[in-house]
Design a protein around this motif. Structure first.
Motif, PDB file in Angstrom:
ATOM      1  N   GLN A  30      20.732  12.173 111.248  1.00 47.40           N
ATOM      2  CA  GLN A  30      20.119  12.899 110.783  1.00 47.40           C
ATOM      3  C   GLN A  30      20.856  13.740 109.629  1.00 47.40           C
ATOM      4  OE1 GLN A  30      16.756  14.399 110.702  1.00 47.40           O
ATOM      5  NE2 GLN A  30      16.172  13.203 112.028  1.00 47.40           N
ATOM      6  N   GLN A  31      20.583  13.693 108.280  1.00 43.63           N
ATOM      7  CA  GLN A  31      21.849  13.895 107.919  1.00 43.63           C
ATOM      8  C   GLN A  31      20.889  14.237 106.053  1.00 43.63           C
ATOM      9  OE1 GLN A  31      24.126  10.574 106.931  1.00 43.63           O
ATOM     10  NE2 GLN A  31      23.181   9.767 105.310  1.00 43.63           N
ATOM     11  N   PRO A  32      21.766  15.058 105.236  1.00 46.95           N
ATOM     12  CA  PRO A  32      20.220  14.978 103.506  1.00 46.95           C
ATOM     13  C   PRO A  32      20.684  13.800 103.137  1.00 46.95           C
ATOM     14  CG  PRO A  32      22.270  16.537 104.607  1.00 46.95           C
ATOM     15  CD  PRO A  32      22.125  15.880 105.753  1.00 46.95           C
ATOM     16  N   VAL A  33      19.073  13.131 102.382  1.00 44.72           N
ATOM     17  CA  VAL A  33      18.193  11.760 101.973  1.00 44.72           C
ATOM     18  C   VAL A  33      18.724  11.784 100.768  1.00 44.72           C
ATOM     19  CG1 VAL A  33      18.810  10.098 104.051  1.00 44.72           C
ATOM     20  CG2 VAL A  33      17.043  11.801 103.221  1.00 44.72           C
ATOM     21  N   ASN A  34      17.998  11.016  99.776  1.00 47.39           N
ATOM     22  CA  ASN A  34      18.384  11.242  98.526  1.00 47.39           C
ATOM     23  C   ASN A  34      16.319  10.854  98.857  1.00 47.39           C
ATOM     24  OD1 ASN A  34      20.224  11.944  97.456  1.00 47.39           O
ATOM     25  ND2 ASN A  34      20.455   9.472  96.520  1.00 47.39           N
ATOM     26  N   TRP A  35      15.569  11.895  98.130  1.00 49.48           N
ATOM     27  CA  TRP A  35      13.958  11.341  97.152  1.00 49.48           C
ATOM     28  C   TRP A  35      13.813  10.704  96.739  1.00 49.48           C
ATOM     29  CZ3 TRP A  35      10.953  12.882  94.065  1.00 49.48           C
ATOM     30  CH2 TRP A  35       9.090  13.152  94.882  1.00 49.48           C
ATOM     31  N   ARG A  62      17.717  14.382  93.811  1.00 52.74           N
ATOM     32  CA  ARG A  62      17.453  15.790  94.975  1.00 52.74           C
ATOM     33  C   ARG A  62      17.628  15.394  96.329  1.00 52.74           C
ATOM     34  NH1 ARG A  62      11.201  16.913  95.747  1.00 52.74           N
ATOM     35  NH2 ARG A  62      11.554  19.247  97.603  1.00 52.74           N
ATOM     36  N   THR A  63      17.923  15.916  96.959  1.00 51.65           N
ATOM     37  CA  THR A  63      18.019  15.837  98.497  1.00 51.65           C
ATOM     38  C   THR A  63      17.223  16.666  99.560  1.00 51.65           C
ATOM     39  OG1 THR A  63      19.998  17.049  98.862  1.00 51.65           O
ATOM     40  CG2 THR A  63      20.638  14.741  98.143  1.00 51.65           C
ATOM     41  N   VAL A  64      16.624  16.061 100.912  1.00 51.84           N
ATOM     42  CA  VAL A  64      15.979  16.539 101.234  1.00 51.84           C
ATOM     43  C   VAL A  64      16.393  16.199 102.988  1.00 51.84           C
ATOM     44  CG1 VAL A  64      13.681  16.557 100.034  1.00 51.84           C
ATOM     45  CG2 VAL A  64      14.235  14.682 101.625  1.00 51.84           C
ATOM     46  N   GLN A  65      16.615  16.739 104.057  1.00 44.39           N
ATOM     47  CA  GLN A  65      16.884  16.579 105.872  1.00 44.39           C
ATOM     48  C   GLN A  65      15.809  15.748 105.970  1.00 44.39           C
ATOM     49  OE1 GLN A  65      19.405  17.758 106.642  1.00 44.39           O
ATOM     50  NE2 GLN A  65      19.296  16.823 108.098  1.00 44.39           N
ATOM     51  N   GLY A  66      16.775  14.720 106.212  1.00 45.58           N
ATOM     52  CA  GLY A  66      16.240  13.419 106.306  1.00 45.58           C
ATOM     53  C   GLY A  66      16.671  12.721 107.835  1.00 45.58           C
ATOM     54  N   GLN A  67      16.039  10.971 108.057  1.00 45.33           N
ATOM     55  CA  GLN A  67      16.746  10.468 108.995  1.00 45.33           C
ATOM     56  C   GLN A  67      17.730   9.391 108.331  1.00 45.33           C
ATOM     57  OE1 GLN A  67      14.925   9.076 112.008  1.00 45.33           O
ATOM     58  NE2 GLN A  67      13.510  10.951 112.498  1.00 45.33           N
ATOM     59  N   ALA A  68      18.213   8.830 108.604  1.00 48.60           N
ATOM     60  CA  ALA A  68      19.248   8.282 107.698  1.00 48.60           C
ATOM     61  C   ALA A  68      19.722   6.463 108.623  1.00 48.60           C
ATOM     62  CB  ALA A  68      20.366   7.877 106.371  1.00 48.60           C
ATOM     63  N   LEU A  69      19.606   4.530 108.498  1.00 49.87           N
ATOM     64  CA  LEU A  69      20.076   4.766 109.016  1.00 49.87           C
ATOM     65  C   LEU A  69      21.783   4.091 108.715  1.00 49.87           C
ATOM     66  CD1 LEU A  69      19.249   2.358 111.375  1.00 49.87           C
ATOM     67  CD2 LEU A  69      18.955   0.910 110.192  1.00 49.87           C
ATOM     68  N   LEU A  70      22.222   3.924 109.249  1.00 49.96           N
ATOM     69  CA  LEU A  70      24.243   3.879 109.198  1.00 49.96           C
ATOM     70  C   LEU A  70      24.425   3.020 109.482  1.00 49.96           C
ATOM     71  CD1 LEU A  70      25.194   7.299 109.102  1.00 49.96           C
ATOM     72  CD2 LEU A  70      23.872   6.180 106.391  1.00 49.96           C
TER      73      LEU A  70
END
Length: 182
Positions: A121-126, A131-139
């Protein structure tokens, strides 16, 4: 009246397991998810623009201005290339490794170079915008410790509004990593 199009699915189910289909090639790079509607829609609009540019090329060529026709044709070719590259972006996997295809760059890692693939869970680009929103990212974490750009986000053009598809794609990439990292 027989409906032959309904029996085509049954014919595919009866295919012998020993038959090697083209998409079943194990050494081929594949995307473990389908491109999302935002990405496909943007590419379709770009191809629509390219069709207008090609029509303009024809009109300008018939008007007798070869330099203008060449400019319109090269603009159409650039728009078509951009649309195809947009459709190709994403994460690709194979038994050899992990490939992150961006619009401008491509990064390929062998599975031995990847120490972990995880969802956070981290801020991701929309939609790839600033613009960033809180979301899920695969790293993906490299064994050398160098940072790798985010592989997938749930607010990207492939997964915006499709959290189940993001979860499925993330699990697929993680399972490829666990299966081939040894």
């Amino acid at each position: 009246m027989p409906l032959t199009f309904l029996t085509a699915d049954r014919a595919l189910d009866e295919v012998d397991d020993e038959v090697m289909l083209p998409y079943g090639d194990p050494d081929r790079w594949r995307r473990p998810y389908r491109p999302g509607p935002w990405r496909v829609g943007a590419a379709a609009l770009a191809l629509l623009l390219a069709s207008y540019l090609l029509l303009a090329t024809m009109i300008v060529a018939f008007a007798g201005a070869p330099a203008g026709a060449a400019a319109c044709a090269s603009g159409a070719a650039a728009v078509i290339a951009a649309a195809l590259r947009l459709l190709r972006t994403g994460v690709w996997v194979s038994p050899q490794g992990l490939r992150r295809v961006g619009f401008w760059t491509t990064t390929t890692l062998r599975w031995a170079e990847v120490s972990a693939v995880r969802t956070v869970q981290q801020p991701v680009n929309w939609l790839g915008l600033p613009r960033t929103v809180q979301g899920q990212a695969l790293l993906a974490v490299r064994t050398a410790g160098e940072p790798l750009p985010v592989l997938l986000t749930d607010h990207s053009a492939d997964f915006l509004g499709r959290t189940d598809a993001f979860d499925t794609a993330a699990e697929a990439v993680e399972s490829w990593a666990t299966d081939h990292r040894q």
